[in-house]
Design an enzyme around this catalytic site. Structure first.
Site, PDB file in Angstrom:
ATOM      1  N   ALA A 169      42.290  12.325  48.105  1.00  0.00           N
ATOM      2  CA  ALA A 169      42.004  12.721  46.735  1.00  0.00           C
ATOM      3  C   ALA A 169      41.860  11.469  45.875  1.00  0.00           C
ATOM      4  O   ALA A 169      42.318  10.384  46.243  1.00  0.00           O
ATOM      5  CB  ALA A 169      43.113  13.611  46.201  1.00  0.00           C
TER       6      ALA A 169
ATOM      7  N   GLY B 217      43.749  14.597  51.099  1.00  0.00           N
ATOM      8  CA  GLY B 217      42.878  15.695  50.713  1.00  0.00           C
ATOM      9  C   GLY B 217      41.675  15.838  51.621  1.00  0.00           C
ATOM     10  O   GLY B 217      41.156  16.940  51.818  1.00  0.00           O
TER      11      GLY B 217
ATOM     12  N   GLU C 144      42.833  17.758  54.551  1.00  0.00           N
ATOM     13  CA  GLU C 144      43.041  19.139  54.102  1.00  0.00           C
ATOM     14  C   GLU C 144      41.717  19.873  53.920  1.00  0.00           C
ATOM     15  O   GLU C 144      41.593  21.056  54.266  1.00  0.00           O
ATOM     16  CB  GLU C 144      43.852  19.134  52.805  1.00  0.00           C
ATOM     17  CG  GLU C 144      45.287  18.687  53.021  1.00  0.00           C
ATOM     18  CD  GLU C 144      46.032  18.399  51.722  1.00  0.00           C
ATOM     19  OE1 GLU C 144      47.088  18.991  51.516  1.00  0.00           O
ATOM     20  OE2 GLU C 144      45.530  17.571  50.916  1.00  0.00           O
TER      21      GLU C 144
ATOM     22  N   GLU D  93      50.288  11.109  51.993  1.00  0.00           N
ATOM     23  CA  GLU D  93      50.743  11.266  50.610  1.00  0.00           C
ATOM     24  C   GLU D  93      52.133  10.693  50.373  1.00  0.00           C
ATOM     25  O   GLU D  93      52.467  10.262  49.263  1.00  0.00           O
ATOM     26  CB  GLU D  93      50.723  12.749  50.200  1.00  0.00           C
ATOM     27  CG  GLU D  93      49.324  13.355  50.055  1.00  0.00           C
ATOM     28  CD  GLU D  93      48.777  13.942  51.346  1.00  0.00           C
ATOM     29  OE1 GLU D  93      47.778  14.677  51.276  1.00  0.00           O
ATOM     30  OE2 GLU D  93      49.355  13.668  52.431  1.00  0.00           O
TER      31      GLU D  93
END
Length: 262
Positions: free
Chosen positions: A69, A113, A116, A136
């Site tokens: 992300a 992300g 994911e 993360e």
């Protein structure tokens, strides 16, 4: 139809599939709000488009599917801001509601992300140079787009806990062995192989494809008894469509079926 997005490149193919490329190579295709808005808008545009029966999702450039992300977008957010905006919900929820198959073609790093997002797709094909991870913890946070849940379901608690707590990356060979990845291809042929898979899916009855996707997804959400009952009812329901008659007639007549989606 013209597909113009600031963070996506779209290619539509006569074989009935579309290729959507995450196009932020300067940021290793990091996921931000604009990208999720574009992706949601594109999924809206093709949800009921009979010319697109399957999607491929990949990343621009030669290094990353999506390297996570966008930290620059998130770093100054307060709890109130991120909670009110329901950060990440748009991309996650829209993809999970999409009824047509989505193949992730992971061509490099799929981290945080990015990992994911790949797991949100229906299955993953990977380059032999692909790397997967949920790092993360290095930022003092945790997965936020379903990573802790889907990774655990796909590879088991031990590997998921290892990856989430240590931030280690899993290469393509281990990812395939662990069940995260469906197939691994040489880096240079990844997209050609993904296109062939998408074209194969697009050649099937679109009604049967959607039903089969629903069945497999139900296996993660139901008991075995409930799942088999759901499967049986969907199997029965497919006999209401012309495609079932065509498919079985073609088999008996030893010819290729011509599915119409009716």
């Amino acid at each position: 139809m013209t597909d113009v997005y600031s963070t996506l490149l779209i290619e539509r193919h006569a074989d009935g599939y579309a290729l959507a490329t995450l196009n932020r190579p300067e940021a290793l295709n990091a996921l931000n709000s604009a990208l999720f808005r574009d992706l949601a808008a594109f999924l809206d545009a093709v949800e009921h488009d009979d010319g697109v029966r399957c999607l491929i999702l990949t990343g621009a450039g030669d290094k990353a599917f999506a390297a996570g992300a966008d930290i620059k977008e998130m770093q100054d957010q307060t709890y109130a801001q991120i909670y009110k905006a329901n950060f990440f919900a748009l991309g996650h929820d829209r993809i999970t509601r999409f009824r047509k198959p989505v193949i992730a073609a992971v061509n490099g790093f799929a981290l945080g992300g990015g990992c994911e997002l790949a797991m949100l797709c229906d299955f993953i094909v990977a380059s032999d140079k692909a790397k997967f991870g949920q790092p993360e913890i290095n930022l003092g946070v945790a997965p936020g787009i379903g990573g802790s849940q889907r990774l655990t379901r796909l590879v088991g608690k031990a590997k998921a806990m290892d990856m989430v707590l240590t931030a280690r990356m899993m290469d393509a060979t281990e990812a395939e062995r662990a069940g995260l990845v469906s197939r691994v291809f040489p880096h240079e042929t990844l997209l050609d192989e993904a296109r062939a898979i998408a074209a194969k899916i697009a050649s099937q009855s679109p009604l049967a494809v959607m039903a089969n996707k629903e069945m497999v997804n139900a296996a993660l959400e139901t008991t075995l008894t409930q799942g088999v009952q759901f499967e049986r009812r969907l199997f029965h329901s497919l006999f209401a469509f012309e495609d079932q008659k065509e498919g079985m007639a073609a088999f008996v007549e030893k010819r290729k079926p011509k599915f119409t989606g009716r």
